[in-house]
Design a protein around this motif. Sequence first.
Motif, mmCIF file in Angstrom:
data_model
loop_
_atom_site.group_PDB
_atom_site.id
_atom_site.type_symbol
_atom_site.label_atom_id
_atom_site.label_comp_id
_atom_site.label_asym_id
_atom_site.label_seq_id
_atom_site.Cartn_x
_atom_site.Cartn_y
_atom_site.Cartn_z
ATOM 1 N N MET A 129 -2.630 -60.324 7.608
ATOM 2 C CA MET A 129 -2.403 -60.211 9.048
ATOM 3 C C MET A 129 -1.623 -58.942 9.386
ATOM 4 S SD MET A 129 -2.790 -61.527 12.082
ATOM 5 C CE MET A 129 -3.193 -63.268 11.830
ATOM 6 N N ALA A 130 -0.573 -58.678 8.605
ATOM 7 C CA ALA A 130 0.252 -57.480 8.848
ATOM 8 C C ALA A 130 -0.575 -56.219 8.653
ATOM 9 C CB ALA A 130 1.461 -57.478 7.919
ATOM 10 N N ARG A 131 -1.431 -56.210 7.627
ATOM 11 C CA ARG A 131 -2.272 -55.032 7.355
ATOM 12 C C ARG A 131 -3.270 -54.820 8.492
ATOM 13 N NH1 ARG A 131 -5.087 -54.836 1.590
ATOM 14 N NH2 ARG A 131 -2.866 -54.797 1.033
ATOM 15 N N ARG A 132 -3.837 -55.922 8.989
ATOM 16 C CA ARG A 132 -4.798 -55.815 10.088
ATOM 17 C C ARG A 132 -4.119 -55.294 11.352
ATOM 18 N NH1 ARG A 132 -7.347 -60.961 13.109
ATOM 19 N NH2 ARG A 132 -5.366 -60.689 14.234
ATOM 20 N N ASN A 133 -2.915 -55.782 11.609
ATOM 21 C CA ASN A 133 -2.172 -55.321 12.792
ATOM 22 C C ASN A 133 -1.807 -53.853 12.682
ATOM 23 O OD1 ASN A 133 -2.303 -57.835 13.980
ATOM 24 N ND2 ASN A 133 -0.263 -58.475 13.305
ATOM 25 N N ASN A 134 -1.418 -53.414 11.485
ATOM 26 C CA ASN A 134 -1.084 -52.003 11.278
ATOM 27 C C ASN A 134 -2.302 -51.120 11.512
ATOM 28 O OD1 ASN A 134 1.613 -52.449 10.658
ATOM 29 N ND2 ASN A 134 1.235 -52.685 8.474
ATOM 30 N N VAL B 162 -14.702 -46.198 14.951
ATOM 31 C CA VAL B 162 -13.769 -47.045 14.197
ATOM 32 C C VAL B 162 -13.379 -48.276 15.004
ATOM 33 C CG1 VAL B 162 -12.889 -45.144 12.785
ATOM 34 C CG2 VAL B 162 -11.722 -45.728 14.927
ATOM 35 N N THR B 163 -13.340 -48.148 16.336
ATOM 36 C CA THR B 163 -13.071 -49.311 17.187
ATOM 37 C C THR B 163 -14.215 -50.311 17.062
ATOM 38 O OG1 THR B 163 -11.790 -48.005 18.771
ATOM 39 C CG2 THR B 163 -12.655 -50.107 19.546
ATOM 40 N N LEU B 164 -15.430 -49.799 17.099
ATOM 41 C CA LEU B 164 -16.618 -50.648 16.989
ATOM 42 C C LEU B 164 -16.652 -51.396 15.654
ATOM 43 C CD1 LEU B 164 -19.370 -51.431 18.306
ATOM 44 C CD2 LEU B 164 -20.366 -49.486 17.053
ATOM 45 N N ILE B 165 -16.234 -50.717 14.572
ATOM 46 C CA ILE B 165 -16.349 -51.291 13.229
ATOM 47 C C ILE B 165 -15.132 -52.136 12.855
ATOM 48 C CG2 ILE B 165 -16.523 -50.737 10.765
ATOM 49 C CD1 ILE B 165 -18.048 -48.191 11.581
ATOM 50 N N PHE B 166 -13.944 -51.631 13.123
ATOM 51 C CA PHE B 166 -12.735 -52.239 12.553
ATOM 52 C C PHE B 166 -11.918 -53.106 13.523
ATOM 53 C CE2 PHE B 166 -13.408 -48.417 9.881
ATOM 54 C CZ PHE B 166 -13.562 -49.061 8.652
ATOM 55 N N ILE C 233 -2.968 -50.979 15.308
ATOM 56 C CA ILE C 233 -2.018 -50.086 15.992
ATOM 57 C C ILE C 233 -2.337 -48.628 15.689
ATOM 58 C CG2 ILE C 233 0.409 -49.372 16.083
ATOM 59 C CD1 ILE C 233 1.156 -52.329 15.698
ATOM 60 N N PHE C 234 -2.748 -48.342 14.450
ATOM 61 C CA PHE C 234 -3.123 -46.966 14.081
ATOM 62 C C PHE C 234 -4.339 -46.504 14.892
ATOM 63 C CE2 PHE C 234 -5.695 -44.056 11.447
ATOM 64 C CZ PHE C 234 -4.785 -43.014 11.336
ATOM 65 N N ILE C 235 -5.344 -47.373 15.032
ATOM 66 C CA ILE C 235 -6.529 -47.019 15.813
ATOM 67 C C ILE C 235 -6.161 -46.785 17.270
ATOM 68 C CG2 ILE C 235 -8.748 -47.881 16.677
ATOM 69 C CD1 ILE C 235 -9.079 -49.329 13.975
ATOM 70 N N LEU C 236 -5.297 -47.640 17.794
ATOM 71 C CA LEU C 236 -4.846 -47.468 19.182
ATOM 72 C C LEU C 236 -4.091 -46.152 19.354
ATOM 73 C CD1 LEU C 236 -3.570 -51.096 19.902
ATOM 74 C CD2 LEU C 236 -5.648 -50.041 20.792
ATOM 75 N N THR C 237 -3.301 -45.788 18.357
ATOM 76 C CA THR C 237 -2.536 -44.533 18.406
ATOM 77 C C THR C 237 -3.474 -43.330 18.451
ATOM 78 O OG1 THR C 237 -0.721 -45.548 17.164
ATOM 79 C CG2 THR C 237 -0.770 -43.146 17.231
ATOM 80 N N ILE C 238 -4.506 -43.342 17.583
ATOM 81 C CA ILE C 238 -5.488 -42.258 17.584
ATOM 82 C C ILE C 238 -6.285 -42.276 18.879
ATOM 83 C CG2 ILE C 238 -7.462 -41.240 16.374
ATOM 84 C CD1 ILE C 238 -4.818 -41.112 14.855
ATOM 85 N N GLY C 239 -6.518 -43.487 19.399
ATOM 86 C CA GLY C 239 -7.259 -43.611 20.652
ATOM 87 C C GLY C 239 -6.549 -42.959 21.824
ATOM 88 N N VAL C 240 -5.265 -43.246 21.981
ATOM 89 C CA VAL C 240 -4.525 -42.634 23.095
ATOM 90 C C VAL C 240 -4.356 -41.130 22.852
ATOM 91 C CG1 VAL C 240 -3.313 -44.732 23.797
ATOM 92 C CG2 VAL C 240 -2.270 -43.239 22.108
ATOM 93 N N PHE C 241 -4.320 -40.723 21.573
ATOM 94 C CA PHE C 241 -4.302 -39.285 21.288
ATOM 95 C C PHE C 241 -5.572 -38.628 21.836
ATOM 96 C CE2 PHE C 241 -5.932 -35.883 18.515
ATOM 97 C CZ PHE C 241 -4.973 -34.911 18.760
ATOM 98 N N GLY C 242 -6.729 -39.272 21.586
ATOM 99 C CA GLY C 242 -7.991 -38.712 22.068
ATOM 100 C C GLY C 242 -8.058 -38.652 23.580
ATOM 101 N N ILE C 243 -7.549 -39.705 24.251
ATOM 102 C CA ILE C 243 -7.555 -39.741 25.712
ATOM 103 C C ILE C 243 -6.636 -38.666 26.286
ATOM 104 C CG2 ILE C 243 -6.996 -41.135 27.739
ATOM 105 C CD1 ILE C 243 -9.417 -42.220 26.261
ATOM 106 N N LEU C 244 -5.394 -38.599 25.772
ATOM 107 C CA LEU C 244 -4.422 -37.599 26.266
ATOM 108 C C LEU C 244 -4.824 -36.190 25.852
ATOM 109 C CD1 LEU C 244 -1.792 -38.141 27.934
ATOM 110 C CD2 LEU C 244 -2.749 -40.175 26.856
ATOM 111 N N ASN C 245 -5.487 -36.070 24.699
ATOM 112 C CA ASN C 245 -5.963 -34.780 24.229
ATOM 113 C C ASN C 245 -6.998 -34.221 25.203
ATOM 114 O OD1 ASN C 245 -6.350 -32.628 22.337
ATOM 115 N ND2 ASN C 245 -8.200 -33.651 21.615
ATOM 116 N N LYS D 64 4.954 -46.734 18.338
ATOM 117 C CA LYS D 64 3.969 -46.112 17.437
ATOM 118 C C LYS D 64 2.775 -45.589 18.235
ATOM 119 C CE LYS D 64 5.257 -48.936 13.434
ATOM 120 N NZ LYS D 64 4.815 -49.991 12.475
ATOM 121 N N VAL D 65 2.340 -46.375 19.226
ATOM 122 C CA VAL D 65 1.240 -45.926 20.077
ATOM 123 C C VAL D 65 1.666 -44.691 20.864
ATOM 124 C CG1 VAL D 65 -0.283 -46.575 21.991
ATOM 125 C CG2 VAL D 65 0.293 -48.267 20.229
ATOM 126 N N PHE D 66 2.939 -44.649 21.264
ATOM 127 C CA PHE D 66 3.455 -43.501 22.013
ATOM 128 C C PHE D 66 3.412 -42.210 21.203
ATOM 129 C CE2 PHE D 66 5.265 -45.655 25.738
ATOM 130 C CZ PHE D 66 5.171 -44.629 26.665
#
Length: 389
Positions: free
Chosen positions: A1-6, A177-181, A9-21, A135-137
């Motif tokens: 569960m902890a690994r899945r949550n990590n 990665v959102t679609l797959i993971f 959160i990592f995907i969400l972090t890259i996601g907001v990077f792409g949006i803000l980028n 972390k998302v920030f």
Amino acid sequence: MARRNNLLIFILTIGVFGILNTEMGVIGILPSISEHFHVSVSKAGWLVSFFALGVAVSGPTMPLLFSGINRKKVMLLVLGVFVLGNIVSIFTSNFTILLIARIIPAFFHPIYCSLAFTVAAASVSKEEAPKAVSKVFIGVSAGMVVGVPIASFIASVTSLQMAMVFFAIVNGIVFIVTLIFVPSLPVEERLSYGTQFSVLKKSITWLSIMTVILLNSSVYGVYSYLAEYLKTVTNIPSNTISLLLFIYGVANIIGNIVAGKLLTKNANKFVASFPFILGTVYILLFLFGPFTLPMAFITLIWGILGGVGGNINQYWLSSSAPEAPDFANGLFISSCNVGTTIGAAVGGLFISEMGIQYIVLVGILSLMLSLVTILLRNYMYSPTKQLSV
């Protein structure tokens, strides 16, 4: 569960990077856009200002409209819109079409960022939520800072189109990665629009909105003119200015990590102390502005506090309306954009009337006002005086 949550959160972090980028990265290629589309640099700047306006307008409403839909599907929709907008930007030769390809994704921007904060907080315990959000920030800060020099470098080495390809690739990778993971994220309890809007009846919400506007104004009312301040007051060359701006950006990311840990402890006291800490930095900025080495150190500390401030803003608004997290995060995004706009506008007035060296007064004034709203909220929301007016 902890690994899945990590991983989530990592995907969400890259996601907001792409949006803000996509939002901020274009700043680094405005001269190239101006030349390629045969428009003035100020007109090319519409790509930034119209995007920000779209975010500010849609911040409170779009997350609300999509709040009852499976969150994975909503994320894929937003990322898809950004990818399509990026692709249109690559191939168009018409500036109006380019502007439209920027404005449409801007309205979807708050949806993804709001969901990212909500999902990250929900994936861990209530006590660990600020740390997960911090972390998302990191993605937010990286998107706002790192994207600008990367896009500028790609455009200078290759072409304008390749810089836009960079935006598309980042968002495309996150879509895949959102679609797959990312697992299906159905909304367990769908809140009515009335229930979510009802948070606006609480004085605590409006105090929090005012605090976010003022704190963001205190940071960006000064930061927006940092390059000019370093050039005019500190009198340093442009390459050194670029270095200090990069230091500010890296420090901003560090601030996100620091804030996550501090907000999991006594958040109210920490938030109340923030205006004093940042105000002290601004006083030092005014006193030591002409000196290069002190300014480098001040910029580092200021950058860390800028990252901390972003986390404080999100925590302050989301904690004022925990019963409507998506709507609260939308209000946060919109309030930040309003604060940035007001801060930059007031900063421009101070510069024209008093000179660039007095720009810190905008930050100090905003901090003084924010302290009033922070202390008032702390008083009203204390365990012994929980008022819902």
